[in-house]
Design an enzyme around this catalytic site. Sequence first.
Site, short mmCIF file in Angstrom:
data_model
loop_
_atom_site.label_atom_id
_atom_site.label_comp_id
_atom_site.label_asym_id
_atom_site.label_seq_id
_atom_site.Cartn_x
_atom_site.Cartn_y
_atom_site.Cartn_z
N HIS A 1 0.86 -1.20 0.00
CA HIS A 1 0.00 0.00 0.00
C HIS A 1 0.89 1.23 0.00
CE1 HIS A 1 -2.92 2.98 1.58
NE2 HIS A 1 -3.82 2.22 1.03
N PHE A 2 1.40 1.68 -0.99
CA PHE A 2 1.28 1.27 -2.38
C PHE A 2 2.66 0.88 -2.88
CE2 PHE A 2 -2.09 4.34 -1.60
CZ PHE A 2 -3.21 3.68 -2.09
#
Length: 170
Positions: free
Chosen positions: A71-72
Amino acid sequence: MAQTKSSYDYEDLLACARGELFGPGNAQLPAPPMLMFDRITEVSAEGGEFGKGFIRAELDIKPDLWFFPCHFIGDPVMPGCLGLDALWQMTGFFLGWLGEPGKGRAISTGEVKFSGMVTPAVKTVEYGVDLKRVMRGRLVLGIGDGWLKADGETIYRASDLRVGLFKQES
């Protein structure tokens, strides 16, 4: 059974996750990796913004925390929902700490505002919940306002966090 300690270390939190702190069938924290803080620095039935009690906790941010790689990819940020979940976890812990019976569940929140991010560059996240009300009826309901600070700067605010403790029917 109400607790008398006002702070809890990581081993205490793991005992709570195993159901050993407040007794069988009562409030538990989630186990890692969903446990979103490393210690509870202070909990009190008095004081706080509304005079109804408060709880404070901290998370040490390490670049290898489980959520950063996904993420991410290439832009690591702690998901905001995990910070919100930490505030619900703390509210449930507070109710169990008061000695209230039942298993904790997040119910709702009012407004949530994010004004910053928790990245691997952050060293410490501080969380706080100030209780507005504890209602005792068919379930025990805790209502409070919470915040998250990244290295001392407030970046999340949540109003009217609601957590209930539910007793199992036989």
